[in-house]
Scaffold this active site. Structure first.
Site, PDB file in Angstrom:
ATOM      1  N   TYR A 109     -13.411  -2.373  11.868  1.00 29.21           N
ATOM      2  CA  TYR A 109     -14.226  -1.052  11.541  1.00 29.21           C
ATOM      3  C   TYR A 109     -15.121  -0.512  11.078  1.00 29.21           C
ATOM      4  CZ  TYR A 109      -9.455  -0.922   8.708  1.00 29.21           C
ATOM      5  OH  TYR A 109      -8.066  -0.771   8.974  1.00 29.21           O
ATOM      6  N   GLU A 141      -5.174  -2.064  13.780  1.00 26.73           N
ATOM      7  CA  GLU A 141      -6.290  -1.601  13.461  1.00 26.73           C
ATOM      8  C   GLU A 141      -7.489  -1.476  13.306  1.00 26.73           C
ATOM      9  OE1 GLU A 141      -6.223  -2.865   9.030  1.00 26.73           O
ATOM     10  OE2 GLU A 141      -4.130  -4.111   8.639  1.00 26.73           O
ATOM     11  N   ASN A 196      -8.435  -6.377  14.072  1.00 23.46           N
ATOM     12  CA  ASN A 196      -8.752  -5.309  13.061  1.00 23.46           C
ATOM     13  C   ASN A 196     -10.320  -4.591  13.376  1.00 23.46           C
ATOM     14  OD1 ASN A 196      -5.633  -5.938  12.616  1.00 23.46           O
ATOM     15  ND2 ASN A 196      -6.106  -5.992  10.416  1.00 23.46           N
ATOM     16  N   GLU A 235      -4.651 -10.893   8.886  1.00 23.10           N
ATOM     17  CA  GLU A 235      -6.887 -10.319   8.187  1.00 23.10           C
ATOM     18  C   GLU A 235      -6.290 -12.457   7.456  1.00 23.10           C
ATOM     19  OE1 GLU A 235      -8.688  -6.622   7.000  1.00 23.10           O
ATOM     20  OE2 GLU A 235      -7.979  -5.906   8.915  1.00 23.10           O
ATOM     21  N   GLN A 240       0.739  -1.136   0.025  1.00 19.10           N
ATOM     22  CA  GLN A 240       0.018   0.011  -0.070  1.00 19.10           C
ATOM     23  C   GLN A 240       0.795   1.447  -0.048  1.00 19.10           C
ATOM     24  OE1 GLN A 240      -2.852  -1.319   3.326  1.00 19.10           O
ATOM     25  NE2 GLN A 240      -4.315  -0.666   2.123  1.00 19.10           N
ATOM     26  N   HIS A 257       1.025  -8.997   4.580  1.00 21.71           N
ATOM     27  CA  HIS A 257       0.268  -8.268   4.574  1.00 21.71           C
ATOM     28  C   HIS A 257      -0.959  -8.547   2.914  1.00 21.71           C
ATOM     29  CE1 HIS A 257      -2.736  -4.874   6.507  1.00 21.71           C
ATOM     30  NE2 HIS A 257      -2.752  -4.998   5.029  1.00 21.71           N
ATOM     31  N   ARG A 280       3.287  -0.017  12.961  1.00 18.24           N
ATOM     32  CA  ARG A 280       3.254  -1.824  12.605  1.00 18.24           C
ATOM     33  C   ARG A 280       3.805  -1.448  10.486  1.00 18.24           C
ATOM     34  NH1 ARG A 280      -2.148  -3.678  10.722  1.00 18.24           N
ATOM     35  NH2 ARG A 280      -1.434  -6.073  10.787  1.00 18.24           N
TER      36      ARG A 280
HETATM   37  C1  PNW Z   1      -7.883  -3.875   5.939  1.00 21.17           C
HETATM   38  N1  PNW Z   1     -13.983  -5.962   3.938  1.00 21.17           N
HETATM   39  O1  PNW Z   1      -8.881  -4.212   4.975  1.00 21.17           O
HETATM   40  C2  PNW Z   1      -6.985  -4.314   5.827  1.00 21.17           C
HETATM   41  O2  PNW Z   1      -5.808  -4.548   6.604  1.00 21.17           O
HETATM   42  C3  PNW Z   1      -5.895  -2.696   5.394  1.00 21.17           C
HETATM   43  O3  PNW Z   1      -4.846  -3.119   4.753  1.00 21.17           O
HETATM   44  C4  PNW Z   1      -6.628  -1.866   4.393  1.00 21.17           C
HETATM   45  O4  PNW Z   1      -6.921  -0.760   3.852  1.00 21.17           O
HETATM   46  C5  PNW Z   1      -7.983  -0.847   5.379  1.00 21.17           C
HETATM   47  O5  PNW Z   1      -8.544  -2.875   6.499  1.00 21.17           O
HETATM   48  C6  PNW Z   1      -9.263  -0.366   5.124  1.00 21.17           C
HETATM   49  O6  PNW Z   1      -9.693  -1.015   4.589  1.00 21.17           O
HETATM   50  C7  PNW Z   1      -9.937  -4.557   4.636  1.00 21.17           C
HETATM   51  O7  PNW Z   1     -14.520  -5.900   2.975  1.00 21.17           O
HETATM   52  C8  PNW Z   1     -10.748  -4.505   3.365  1.00 21.17           C
HETATM   53  O8  PNW Z   1     -14.346  -6.254   5.319  1.00 21.17           O
HETATM   54  C9  PNW Z   1     -11.602  -5.395   3.230  1.00 21.17           C
HETATM   55  C10 PNW Z   1     -12.439  -5.790   4.553  1.00 21.17           C
HETATM   56  C11 PNW Z   1     -11.685  -5.483   6.010  1.00 21.17           C
HETATM   57  C12 PNW Z   1     -11.174  -5.294   6.023  1.00 21.17           C
END
Ligand code: PNW
Length: 480
Positions: A308, A383, A306, A177, A25, A126, A82
């Site tokens: 979100y 994350e 991680n 992940e 990235q 990664h 990290r």
């Molecule tokens: C993570 N989903 O990616 C990664 O570890 C990072 O590299 C990335 O930039 C970050 O989260 C933000 O996206 C994901 O679709 C990508 O569930 C997709 C998913 C989850 C995590």
């Protein structure tokens, strides 16, 4: 205790604050110093896979700007960083001897971090598998993660990196992940290598688990006793739209496929009976060989969480499912093998530029659950962060109040989990820099630091200043 708590949010001095990135990235320099293509280089060149046809060829040029980037971390007062190693940069074919220039890049980076008092937090994988381990140019190749041999190659690679950096790096993470690698890479095909085959995805999940197990044993054999070995996973925080048995069963299925498939072997040395039953039409799991579960079920010094956004699911009736199948519906190329009758919904609340709902209670729930199910293993949020529509203002600054609010709420969730006895010891903001956001190319900005992709100029956003203040002061007001 009510959530979120109304008390002031405090973090002790031994709580680690950092930020995270990954090799593909940010590094660029895709053809330099002996690096060969990874599956992401190939995927980016496959028409229609990445928005705008963008690639990580240049990314944010970190390969040439690492010293400046470490200086920025020091300026922000980060305590840990990290990052990940690009496998094809240090072992181009995924087999055999290391490339010294590749290892030197990471050794210099680590030395600069240590020099500035920043703890390096190293991730081995990664997502950038050497292309030759997926398929060589002749189309033969190793077959990638669905094949057992890839896990064995990973253990060799782990040894090679440990021998090169083990004297100076204490914190080691095998995989980032594995759910994304297996199910987005081989199931839905939205990530490299872009395959859409549910059996391959389940096989990939198992061989990623095995790679962690064999890799962590290789690390322990090569590293000093003080080294800490863990894994970062993106377990889902799943809710059902109702308490009906059908909706609760949808939740159970998604939990088995997102969480149980990794946590089961890692924490308990087993694949759950429900996971095996739910996927019985796809596989009998005969790719799990004698000894595999023991190899995967290794002691963990850290679990990286991680997070979100939470997931909200309901059941789909058989009739609805039939019409979805006919009309190229959600079940086609789904990343959820065996969950055809699950519908995914948008959780209510404000959404990020990714379309992901902000809901910090999902992080709180996840940490509480790990506190119970992985008792005794220190947790780190490896994350957490938000994509915003960041722009440079007339004043030359980048103001990102939504990101600050997001970070504030999620840090409050971490503090609340800690206050209830969950052993969370650190937090890594994703990401240090705006960067290549996989299938979205450069269209989504997650950085605390803005990057002008024309000039490669770095501009710390207001959130970076806010985070620097937090790291220094270690306290925040309660959230509403
Ligand atoms: C993570 N989903 O990616 C990664 O570890 C990072 O590299 C990335 O930039 C970050 O989260 C933000 O996206 C994901 O679709 C990508 O569930 C997709 C998913 C989850 C995590």
């Amino acid at each position: 205790m009510t959530y979120p708590s109304e008390s002031r949010i405090e973090f002790p001095t031994d709580f680690l604050f950092g930020s995270a990135t990954s090799a593909y990235q940010i590094e660029g320099a895709a053809q330099e110093d002996g690096r060969t293509p990874s599956i992401w280089d190939t995927f980016c060149r496959t028409p229609g896979k990445v928005l705008g046809g963008e690639t990580g060829d240049v990314a944010v040029d970190h390969y040439h700007r690492w010293r400046e980037d470490v200086a920025l971390m020091a300026e922000l007062g980060l305590e840990t960083y990290r990052f990940s190693i690009s496998w094809p940069r240090v072992q181009p074919t995924g087999r055999g001897p290391a490339v010294q220039r590749g290892l030197d890049f990471y050794r210099n980076l680590v030395d600069e971090l240590l020099e500035k008092g920043i703890t390096p937090w190293l991730t081995l994988y990664h997502w950038d598998l050497p292309q030759e381990l997926e398929a060589d140019p002749a189309g033969a190749g190793g077959g990638g993660w669905p094949e057992r041999a890839t896990a064995e190659r990973f253990a060799d690679y782990a040894t090679l990196v440990a021998e090169a950096l083990g004297d100076r790096v204490e914190h080691w993470t095998t995989l980032n992940e594995p759910w994304c690698s297996a199910f987005l890479g081989y199931g839905s095909g939205v990530h490299a290598p872009g395959r859409t085959d549910h059996l391959a995805a389940l096989r990939a999940a198992h061989h990623l688990n095995l790679a962690h197990g064999l890799g962590s044993q290789a690390l322990r054999a090569a590293l000093p006793a003080r080294a800490k070995v863990g894994i970062s996973i993106n377990s889902a925080s799943v809710r059902a739209v109702s308490d009906s048995p059908e909706d609760l069963d949808a939740k159970r299925r998604v939990e088995a496929l997102a969480n149980g498939i990794f946590e089961g072997p890692l924490l308990r040395g087993e694949y759950g009976a429900d996971l095996i039953a739910d996927t019985a039409e796809i596989t009998d799991w005969s790719f799990v060989k004698d000894g595999d579960l023991e190899n995967i079920h290794q002691p963990l010094d850290a679990i990286g969480v991680n997070y979100y956004t939470p997931s909200l699911v309901s059941a789909v009736s058989p009739e609805q499912e039939a019409s979805r199948r006919d009309g190229h519906g959600a079940s086609e190329h789904s990343p959820w093998p065996g969950a055809d009758r699950v519908a995914f919904h948008q959780t209510p609340g404000p959404v990020s530029e990714m379309g992901w709902t902000t809901d910090a209670s999902g992080l709180y729930d996840l940490l509480k659950r790990f506190g119970r199910e992985a008792e005794g293993v220190p947790l780190y949020v490896t994350e957490n962060g938000m994509a915003c529509d960041d722009k440079v203002g007339a004043d030359g600054a980048v103001h990102d109040p939504d990101r600050i609010d997001y970070l504030h709420r999620h840090l409050a969730a971490v503090a609340d989990a800690r206050a209830e006895g969950v052993d969370v010891r650190g937090y890594f903001l994703w990401s240090l820099l705006d960067n290549f956001e996989w299938a979205y190319g450069y269209s989504k900005r997650f950085g605390a630091v803005y990057v002008d992709y024309e000039t490669q100029q770095r501009i710390p956003k207001s959130s970076a200043r806010w985070y620097a203040d937090l790291v220094r002061e270690r306290t925040l007001p309660p959230v509403d």
